[in-house]
Design an enzyme around this catalytic site. Structure first.
Site, PDB file in Angstrom:
ATOM      1  N   ASN A 160       0.867  -1.189   0.000  1.00 28.88           N
ATOM      2  CA  ASN A 160       0.000   0.000   0.000  1.00 28.88           C
ATOM      3  C   ASN A 160       0.900   1.235   0.000  1.00 28.88           C
ATOM      4  O   ASN A 160       2.126   1.123   0.075  1.00 28.88           O
ATOM      5  CB  ASN A 160      -0.987  -0.002   1.163  1.00 28.88           C
ATOM      6  CG  ASN A 160      -0.294  -0.081   2.515  1.00 28.88           C
ATOM      7  OD1 ASN A 160       0.885   0.244   2.644  1.00 28.88           O
ATOM      8  ND2 ASN A 160      -1.013  -0.530   3.509  1.00 28.88           N
TER       9      ASN A 160
ATOM     10  N   GLY B 204      -2.143  -9.106   4.251  1.00 31.37           N
ATOM     11  CA  GLY B 204      -2.190  -9.866   2.997  1.00 31.37           C
ATOM     12  C   GLY B 204      -0.834 -10.424   2.595  1.00 31.37           C
ATOM     13  O   GLY B 204      -0.078 -10.911   3.427  1.00 31.37           O
TER      14      GLY B 204
ATOM     15  N   ASP C 163       1.609  -8.785   1.752  1.00 33.49           N
ATOM     16  CA  ASP C 163       2.552  -7.885   2.403  1.00 33.49           C
ATOM     17  C   ASP C 163       2.933  -8.418   3.790  1.00 33.49           C
ATOM     18  O   ASP C 163       4.115  -8.469   4.141  1.00 33.49           O
ATOM     19  CB  ASP C 163       1.865  -6.525   2.526  1.00 33.49           C
ATOM     20  CG  ASP C 163       2.840  -5.409   2.822  1.00 33.49           C
ATOM     21  OD1 ASP C 163       3.871  -5.364   2.148  1.00 33.49           O
ATOM     22  OD2 ASP C 163       2.573  -4.619   3.725  1.00 33.49           O
TER      23      ASP C 163
HETATM   24  N1  AR6 Z   1       1.662 -15.717  -1.819  1.00 33.02           N
HETATM   25  C1  AR6 Z   1       1.046 -15.425  -2.992  1.00 33.02           C
HETATM   26  N2  AR6 Z   1      -0.143 -14.791  -3.061  1.00 33.02           N
HETATM   27  C2  AR6 Z   1      -0.740 -14.456  -1.898  1.00 33.02           C
HETATM   28  C3  AR6 Z   1      -0.157 -14.719  -0.630  1.00 33.02           C
HETATM   29  C4  AR6 Z   1       1.103 -15.382  -0.617  1.00 33.02           C
HETATM   30  N3  AR6 Z   1       1.734 -15.685   0.515  1.00 33.02           N
HETATM   31  N4  AR6 Z   1      -0.995 -14.250   0.333  1.00 33.02           N
HETATM   32  C5  AR6 Z   1      -2.058 -13.718  -0.311  1.00 33.02           C
HETATM   33  N5  AR6 Z   1      -1.920 -13.846  -1.653  1.00 33.02           N
HETATM   34  P1  AR6 Z   1      -3.594  -8.751  -1.004  1.00 33.02           P
HETATM   35  P2  AR6 Z   1      -4.101  -6.291  -2.538  1.00 33.02           P
HETATM   36  C6  AR6 Z   1      -2.812 -13.389  -2.743  1.00 33.02           C
HETATM   37  O1  AR6 Z   1      -4.823  -8.524  -0.200  1.00 33.02           O
HETATM   38  O2  AR6 Z   1      -5.451  -6.761  -2.930  1.00 33.02           O
HETATM   39  C7  AR6 Z   1      -2.089  -5.363   2.026  1.00 33.02           C
HETATM   40  O3  AR6 Z   1      -2.419  -5.132   3.333  1.00 33.02           O
HETATM   41  C8  AR6 Z   1      -4.243 -13.130  -2.373  1.00 33.02           C
HETATM   42  O4  AR6 Z   1      -4.972 -14.323  -2.394  1.00 33.02           O
HETATM   43  O5  AR6 Z   1      -2.354  -9.143  -0.287  1.00 33.02           O
HETATM   44  O6  AR6 Z   1      -3.203  -5.678  -3.576  1.00 33.02           O
HETATM   45  C9  AR6 Z   1      -1.299  -4.224   1.451  1.00 33.02           C
HETATM   46  O7  AR6 Z   1      -0.418  -3.664   2.374  1.00 33.02           O
HETATM   47  C10 AR6 Z   1      -4.670 -12.178  -3.474  1.00 33.02           C
HETATM   48  O8  AR6 Z   1      -5.053 -12.901  -4.630  1.00 33.02           O
HETATM   49  O9  AR6 Z   1      -3.191  -7.438  -1.871  1.00 33.02           O
HETATM   50  C11 AR6 Z   1      -2.381  -3.288   1.063  1.00 33.02           C
HETATM   51  O10 AR6 Z   1      -2.879  -2.567   2.179  1.00 33.02           O
HETATM   52  C12 AR6 Z   1      -3.394 -11.419  -3.822  1.00 33.02           C
HETATM   53  O11 AR6 Z   1      -2.341 -12.149  -3.204  1.00 33.02           O
HETATM   54  C13 AR6 Z   1      -3.452  -4.203   0.548  1.00 33.02           C
HETATM   55  O12 AR6 Z   1      -3.281  -5.408   1.261  1.00 33.02           O
HETATM   56  C14 AR6 Z   1      -3.366  -9.981  -3.360  1.00 33.02           C
HETATM   57  O13 AR6 Z   1      -3.965  -9.867  -2.088  1.00 33.02           O
HETATM   58  C15 AR6 Z   1      -3.244  -4.509  -0.911  1.00 33.02           C
HETATM   59  O14 AR6 Z   1      -4.308  -5.271  -1.367  1.00 33.02           O
END
Ligand code: AR6
Length: 163
Positions: free
Chosen positions: A23, A30, A32
């Site tokens: 972010n 997530g 991150d």
């Molecule tokens: N490896 C691969 N993919 C993953 C993993 C992992 N370990 N964990 C989750 N995913 P998101 P965004 C997938 O929410 O939508 C954070 O807090 C998950 O299933 O991580 O871009 C940031 O700091 C999904 O398909 O990212 C921001 O505040 C994808 O990764 C916000 O979330 C992205 O999910 C960003 O949201």
């Protein structure tokens, strides 16, 4: 360039650079959160603080610390707001900028998560299409891009799009 879809966890990818779905403050949950845990929370937090944030659609690098990957490229995807707020261009920009940063680093292999499709609510089908189209159309020295799907549906989408 090879584009390989895989089902798995981005934090364990054996590549030069992994991309983080970050972010603007470069601090979140997530993917991150998983990357911060695996890389080493304290060191990565300090490195991110020194970057002074990141605009939506842009990407910035830190070392990978405890990861196998040498670098983490923090890309900030758009929050989905219905599609009329430039979301598609901003998401494409994340993939393009990440590859540009990878080129600056000299990274030859890069793994991407499905940016914006988790907490940020981007429709996954459209996001996968943008990921594949943008990676294919961006000139880069990167030789291998791995599209890392955390779930089976995302994996299937990548496989279908890549033919
Ligand atoms: N490896 C691969 N993919 C993953 C993993 C992992 N370990 N964990 C989750 N995913 P998101 P965004 C997938 O929410 O939508 C954070 O807090 C998950 O299933 O991580 O871009 C940031 O700091 C999904 O398909 O990212 C921001 O505040 C994808 O990764 C916000 O979330 C992205 O999910 C960003 O949201």
């Amino acid at each position: 360039m090879d584009i390989d879809p895989v089902r798995g966890d981005i934090t364990t990818q054996d590549v030069d650079a992994v991309v983080n779905a970050a972010n603007q403050a470069l601090a979140g949950g997530g993917v991150d959160g998983a990357i911060h845990r695996a890389a080493g929370r304290r060191e990565l937090q300090e490195a991110c603080q020194q970057l002074g944030g990141c605009a939506t659609g842009d990407a910035k690098a830190t070392p990978g610390f405890g990861l196998t990957a040498r670098w983490i490229i923090h890309a900030v995807g758009p929050r989905w707001r219905g599609g009329g707020k430039g979301e598609a261009e901003l998401l494409a920009s994340c993939y393009r900028r990440s590859l540009e940063v990878a080129d600056e680093l000299g990274a030859k292999s890069v793994a991407f998560p499905a940016i914006s499709t988790g907490i940020y609510g981007y429709p996954p089908e459209e996001a996968a299409r943008i990921a594949v189209d943008t990676i294919r159309s961006t000139p880069t020295q990167v030789e291998l891009v791995r599209l890392v799907a955390f779930d089976e549906a995302t994996y299937r989408r990548y496989v279908d799009l890549l033919g």
